[in-house]
Design a protein around this motif. Structure first.
Motif, PDB file in Angstrom:
ATOM      1  N   ALA A  96       0.871  -1.009   0.166  1.00  0.00           N
ATOM      2  CA  ALA A  96       0.073  -0.036   0.045  1.00  0.00           C
ATOM      3  C   ALA A  96       0.951   1.184   0.032  1.00  0.00           C
ATOM      4  CB  ALA A  96      -0.885  -0.009   1.245  1.00  0.00           C
ATOM      5  N   GLY A  97       2.059   1.266   0.982  1.00  0.00           N
ATOM      6  CA  GLY A  97       2.890   2.325   0.772  1.00  0.00           C
ATOM      7  C   GLY A  97       3.464   2.781  -0.633  1.00  0.00           C
ATOM      8  N   THR A  99       1.840   1.981  -3.433  1.00  0.00           N
ATOM      9  CA  THR A  99       0.790   2.563  -4.293  1.00  0.00           C
ATOM     10  C   THR A  99       0.531   4.004  -3.895  1.00  0.00           C
ATOM     11  OG1 THR A  99      -0.053   0.058  -4.340  1.00  0.00           O
ATOM     12  CG2 THR A  99      -1.480   1.841  -5.023  1.00  0.00           C
ATOM     13  N   THR A 100       0.714   4.302  -2.684  1.00  0.00           N
ATOM     14  CA  THR A 100       0.373   5.724  -2.373  1.00  0.00           C
ATOM     15  C   THR A 100       1.374   6.737  -2.956  1.00  0.00           C
ATOM     16  OG1 THR A 100      -0.670   5.164  -0.403  1.00  0.00           O
ATOM     17  CG2 THR A 100      -0.012   7.288  -0.550  1.00  0.00           C
ATOM     18  N   ALA A 101       2.828   6.181  -2.740  1.00  0.00           N
ATOM     19  CA  ALA A 101       3.809   7.037  -3.442  1.00  0.00           C
ATOM     20  C   ALA A 101       3.814   7.035  -5.065  1.00  0.00           C
ATOM     21  CB  ALA A 101       5.076   6.295  -2.829  1.00  0.00           C
ATOM     22  N   ALA A 103       0.952   7.048  -6.522  1.00  0.00           N
ATOM     23  CA  ALA A 103      -0.276   7.745  -6.994  1.00  0.00           C
ATOM     24  C   ALA A 103       0.517   9.342  -6.903  1.00  0.00           C
ATOM     25  CB  ALA A 103      -1.155   7.756  -6.234  1.00  0.00           C
ATOM     26  N   LEU A 104       1.184   9.694  -5.779  1.00  0.00           N
ATOM     27  CA  LEU A 104       1.406  10.878  -5.731  1.00  0.00           C
ATOM     28  C   LEU A 104       2.703  11.305  -6.881  1.00  0.00           C
ATOM     29  CD1 LEU A 104       1.465  13.502  -3.771  1.00  0.00           C
ATOM     30  CD2 LEU A 104       3.254  12.448  -2.561  1.00  0.00           C
TER      31      LEU A 104
END
Length: 163
Positions: A96-97, A99-101, A103-104
């Motif tokens: 998840a981390g 994926t978040t990075a 996305a940013l």
């Protein structure tokens, strides 16, 4: 085992980003400041700007294609590390981390591509000249450079952080 295709793909992705962001840095630190000092004639400046604009279009396409391939390779590597990942409806192969990075990073990329596309549309319009700040460096060019540098930072983070 190191395969050759992912290395070439990653290299193409990096080179495209470096050429684009490097061109923006050139504009901010060399191109526009020289324009203020009348060191270069107006036709030469327009020629340089148009040439750069023509180079950025293909770079965007290379970045999109190679970025998708890089994500696919990342997913395959995650599946190899975690047997059963991606099977039985479990799409949690990429942390998840990460994926978040990612996305940013993609948000920054969308911003810089949007600015580029608006600049292309504005360059084709004939009309009154746009206002530029006192130092001669357009605000959109500064914002593009900042977004580009943030994108490269996020790429380094994605590559080296353990998620």
């Amino acid at each position: 085992m190191l395969t050759f295709f992912p290395v070439i793909n990653h290299w193409l992705h990096l080179m495209s980003a470096v050429i684009w962001v490097g061109g923006l840095a050139f504009q901010v630190f060399v191109f526009f400041p020289s324009q203020r000092k009348d060191a270069v004639s107006e036709p030469v400046l327009k020629s340089i700007a148009n040439r750069f604009r023509m180079i950025v279009g293909p770079l965007i396409m290379i970045l999109i294609v190679t970025g998708g391939i890089n994500l696919h390779n990342r997913r395959l590597a995650a599946m190899a590390r975690s047997p059963g990942c991606g099977t039985d409806g479990k799409p949690e192969c990429i942390p998840a981390g990460y994926t978040t990075a990612l996305a940013l990073k993609l948000l920054f990329v969308v911003g810089i591509i949007s600015i580029y596309l608006f600049e292309v549309m504005n360059s084709r319009r004939e009309g009154e000249p746009r206002k530029t700040p006192a130092d001669g460096i357009p605000t959109v060019t500064r914002i593009s450079l900042i977004l580009g540098l943030l994108t490269i930072f996020m790429a380094a983070m994605l590559r080296h952080w353990q998620f």
